[in-house]
Write an enzyme that holds these catalytic residues in place. Structure first.
Site, PDB file in Angstrom:
ATOM      1  N   LYS A  68       0.856  -1.260   0.159  1.00 16.65           N
ATOM      2  CA  LYS A  68      -0.031   0.005   0.048  1.00 16.65           C
ATOM      3  C   LYS A  68       0.856   1.173   0.044  1.00 16.65           C
ATOM      4  CE  LYS A  68      -2.352  -1.401   3.594  1.00 16.65           C
ATOM      5  NZ  LYS A  68      -1.892  -2.755   3.853  1.00 16.65           N
ATOM      6  N   THR A  69       1.801   1.278   0.799  1.00 11.27           N
ATOM      7  CA  THR A  69       2.819   2.457   0.747  1.00 11.27           C
ATOM      8  C   THR A  69       3.698   2.656  -0.380  1.00 11.27           C
ATOM      9  OG1 THR A  69       3.113   2.302   3.348  1.00 11.27           O
ATOM     10  CG2 THR A  69       4.761   3.602   2.143  1.00 11.27           C
ATOM     11  N   ASP A 113      -1.728   6.933   6.127  1.00 13.00           N
ATOM     12  CA  ASP A 113      -1.612   5.467   6.294  1.00 13.00           C
ATOM     13  C   ASP A 113      -2.410   5.286   7.653  1.00 13.00           C
ATOM     14  OD1 ASP A 113      -0.830   2.958   6.395  1.00 13.00           O
ATOM     15  OD2 ASP A 113       0.985   2.871   7.078  1.00 13.00           O
ATOM     16  N   THR A 162      -5.704  -1.079   6.995  1.00 11.98           N
ATOM     17  CA  THR A 162      -5.802  -2.797   7.150  1.00 11.98           C
ATOM     18  C   THR A 162      -7.443  -3.127   7.365  1.00 11.98           C
ATOM     19  OG1 THR A 162      -5.114  -2.443   9.510  1.00 11.98           O
ATOM     20  CG2 THR A 162      -3.369  -2.933   7.721  1.00 11.98           C
ATOM     21  N   ARG A 221       6.653  -8.007   1.922  1.00 17.24           N
ATOM     22  CA  ARG A 221       7.656  -7.607   2.937  1.00 17.24           C
ATOM     23  C   ARG A 221       8.476  -8.618   3.698  1.00 17.24           C
ATOM     24  NH1 ARG A 221       4.599  -3.814   7.107  1.00 17.24           N
ATOM     25  NH2 ARG A 221       4.564  -2.488   5.220  1.00 17.24           N
TER      26      ARG A 221
END
Length: 355
Positions: A68-69, A113, A162, A221
């Protein structure tokens, strides 16, 4: 309680974050996976370029670590616009948001975020900012309070969450595009790892990539973090090319098993099976049994165990599935939960029955 952070946890040390940032793709063509979201987002951005207007506001939802980032950074790069980064927890007052919005330049991309964790007054201010590009600044208190309108330059808000269900409907409706990111398949993770290995000048064969990808919980990640740990292991042991055997040995040393379960995951399953006969058992009791905080078990270990079909959530508590017994190499008692039983889900805030 234990302060140990699992290798596969969503958090990262500052040094790890620096390395992760270096591995982030810089444009949509380099972004691996999420083909549906990538295609739709590309269309949104291309249309805004043709119209010569700022892109519509974008909401990205999905579990941590899926990109997302990275997508927010790509949106700014594709639009050739500066990027401002903040987070919901950092905006606890409407004045905090007003200060950020009033300092934006035209066309700037604002990335928030965990947007669902903003305060309610800030959310209400954001409604008008997103729709009309203006905010009302209240000066004074009580009967003498005055609302001063402040025009804002056109900007693009990229929100990441999330837990999309916690966003109020009026806020969700103001996003022009909503994309939900899914967990990655093993072949997609292999592509992520191949790109990372090239950037790190690391020699890994196909079997080595598969071994790391299959233990990465479907999350880029985590895949990149495990690859760095395998790299360290190979460097210490003087191995030039990483194969399946080397990757397996390295990840076994870090207590990440063939399914991607780490120490905490296996401790939860082992306690559930050996101390409570497979359950059902309440979450807080289970957390005490493994020496962790309730929130750690619920947010770090449980989602992956449920997704892999190793743990079930019922109104009476957590239960171990037959697959959990098999994975741990334990014999399932005859009086344990039957494999054909349907697991009934419940809300996180619903009270659980404790033994």
């Amino acid at each position: 309680m234990s302060d140990e952070v699992p290798l596969t946890a969503s958090g990262a040390e500052p040094e790890e974050r620096v390395i992760e940032a270096a591995l982030r793709p810089k444009n949509l063509d380099d972004f691996v996976g999420q083909p549906r979201v990538r295609k739709q987002l590309s269309l949104v951005l291309e249309a805004s370029k043709i119209r010569e207007r700022v892109a519509d506001h974008v909401l990205l939802s999905g579990p941590p670590g899926l990109g997302k980032t990275t997508l927010a950074m790509i949106i700014a790069a594709e639009m050739n616009a500066p990027l401002r980064i903040s987070s919901g927890p950092a905006i606890q007052h409407a004045g905090d948001l007003a200060a950020i919005l009033s300092s934006l330049s035209e066309g700037e991309v604002l990335f928030l975020d965990e947007i669902h964790r903003m305060s309610r007054p800030a959310e209400e201010m954001l409604y008008m900012a997103m729709e009309d590009f203006r905010v009302d600044i209240v000066v004074g208190k009580g009967a003498g309070a005055t609302a001063i309108p402040l025009d804002l330059p056109p900007f693009t808000l990229v929100g990441a969450t999330t837990r999309a269900g916690l966003l109020p409907g009026p806020l969700r409706d103001r996003f022009g595009f909503t994309g939900h990111l899914e967990f990655y398949s093993v072949p997609e993770l292999e592509l992520v790892l191949r790109r990372s290995a090239m950037l790190m000048d690391l020699k890994v064969n196909s079997a080595g990539f598969y071994e790391v990808a299959s233990r990465s919980r479907g999350t880029p990640r985590i895949a990149n973090r495990l690859l760095r740990r395998v790299r360290d292991w190979a460097l210490v042991h003087g191995i030039e090319q990483i194969d399946a055997r080397a990757a397996s040995a390295a990840l076994d040393m870090y207590e990440v098993d063939a399914k991607g379960l780490d120490r905490l995951d296996r401790a939860v399953l082992h306690a559930l099976c050996t101390k409570f006969g497979g359950g059902p058992v309440g979450l807080s009791t289970l957390a005490i049994a493994v020496g962790e905080e309730t929130e750690t078990v619920e947010t770090v270990a449980e989602p992956f165990l449920v997704r892999e079909g190793l743990l079930g959530r019922t109104p009476r508590g957590r239960i171990a599935t037959p697959q959990a017994w098999e994975h741990l190499g334990l014999t399932m008692p005859k009086d344990a939960i039957l494999s054909g039983q349907t697991y009934v889900s419940f809300d996180d805030d619903q009270a659980e029955a404790e033994d």
